[in-house]
Each structure stands twice: as C-alpha cells, then as structure tokens.
Scaffold this active site. Structure first.
Site, PDB file in Angstrom:
ATOM      1  N   ASP A 118       1.039  -0.832   0.138  1.00  0.00           N
ATOM      2  CA  ASP A 118      -0.118   0.437  -0.402  1.00  0.00           C
ATOM      3  C   ASP A 118       0.963   1.356   0.012  1.00  0.00           C
ATOM      4  O   ASP A 118       1.777   1.290   0.426  1.00  0.00           O
ATOM      5  CB  ASP A 118      -1.192   0.176   1.342  1.00  0.00           C
ATOM      6  CG  ASP A 118      -2.498  -0.993   1.223  1.00  0.00           C
ATOM      7  OD1 ASP A 118      -2.766  -1.309   0.120  1.00  0.00           O
ATOM      8  OD2 ASP A 118      -2.601  -1.504   1.976  1.00  0.00           O
ATOM      9  N   ASP A 137      -7.399  -1.573  -4.312  1.00  0.00           N
ATOM     10  CA  ASP A 137      -8.676  -0.988  -3.443  1.00  0.00           C
ATOM     11  C   ASP A 137      -9.129  -0.305  -4.046  1.00  0.00           C
ATOM     12  O   ASP A 137     -10.584  -0.177  -4.428  1.00  0.00           O
ATOM     13  CB  ASP A 137      -7.837  -0.704  -2.105  1.00  0.00           C
ATOM     14  CG  ASP A 137      -6.885  -1.050  -1.356  1.00  0.00           C
ATOM     15  OD1 ASP A 137      -6.745  -2.591  -1.219  1.00  0.00           O
ATOM     16  OD2 ASP A 137      -5.992  -0.763  -0.166  1.00  0.00           O
TER      17      ASP A 137
END
Length: 156
Positions: A118, A137
């Site tokens: 991330d 995401d």
C-alpha cells in the site's frame, strides 16, 4: 465477443495497480520516507497490509494470508461466473472487470511479498487519516459500488 470489455477492464486495472506499486515502492523508494504529492490531500506512505482493506483483520500467519488469497479468488471467480450467466450491460462489464483486476492485483502481491503493498494516504480538512491503500483497493471499491448501483440499468 461481448466479454472482451470485461477482460480489458480487468487487465487494465491489474496492470495499472501493479505498475503503480512498482514505481512508487521500488523506483521512488517510498519505504525510505513519505513522499508529499499534494499534502495533506495525497501523500505516498509505505504500508504492508496483511489484512483486508484499511488493515482490517490483520493476520501475520501464512494461513491467514492463504485464506485471504482464497477469499479474493472466490470473489473474483464468483463475479466472473455471475456476469457470464447474465446479460450485463457494458458498464456492468467494466465494473466487474475493475473488481476482478483489483482483486487479482492484491493476490499477486500476497503471492510475491506475503502482504499487499500500500502507498496511498489521503487526509483532508484537519482530519489525519492513518490508513494507506493502493489502486487495486480503489478498483475493487469502485467496481463493487458500480455493480450495486448499475445492475439492472440499461446502459448498454
């Protein structure tokens, strides 16, 4: 073939996700320190997500990682089967492709690294958001919302 749109949307989401992670994590080396893009609205901040979105259900065991891979694959295959058994609009095919491509992008991360990379952090209006996420995401979320909002609509 009508389902090419699904394939292209999934491939685009997957490639955009994987290329962005490679560039930000390995080329820009965000793990060495945060990168202010448009602070505080957009900051690149390194994260290793062993759970699901926003770091929920963190599991540091191999079993937890494989379970999350399995869940992601079941969802991606389920969406694919559902779309192939219906007569989806072009918009629904794109939404399904975004969800599938995003899910597969995070699966590849888990297989390569043991966690999901991330790097996106967004804060605004005096609220400091501690969570990091990635483009997969975003694609998963947008695809799922699109499937819910546009299912049954005539937007062929």
């Amino acid at each position: 073939m009508r389902y090419r749109l699904l394939l292209w949307a999934a491939l685009a989401a997957f490639l955009i996700d994987q290329i962005s992670k490679y560039l930000v994590v390995h080329v820009m080396r965000v793990a060495d320190g945060n990168i202010d893009v448009l602070p505080p609205l957009l900051v690149f901040k390194y994260g290793e997500n062993r759970g699901i979105n926003f770091g929920l259900f963190q599991g540091n065991t191999d079993a937890a990682g494989w379970a999350l891979i399995g869940v992601s694959m079941v969802i991606a295959i389920g969406v694919l089967i559902w779309l192939m058994r219906t007569a989806p609009s072009k918009l629904i095919l794109v939404c399904g492709g975004l969800l599938i491509g995003g899910a597969l992008g995070n699966v590849v991360d888990r297989l390569l690294y043991g966690y999901v990379l991330d790097f996106l952090n967004m804060s605004c209006c005096g609220i400091n958001n501690p969570f990091v996420f990635n483009l997969a995401d975003v694609f998963i979320f947008a695809g799922a919302i699109g499937l819910v909002l546009f299912e049954g609509k005539k937007a062929s």
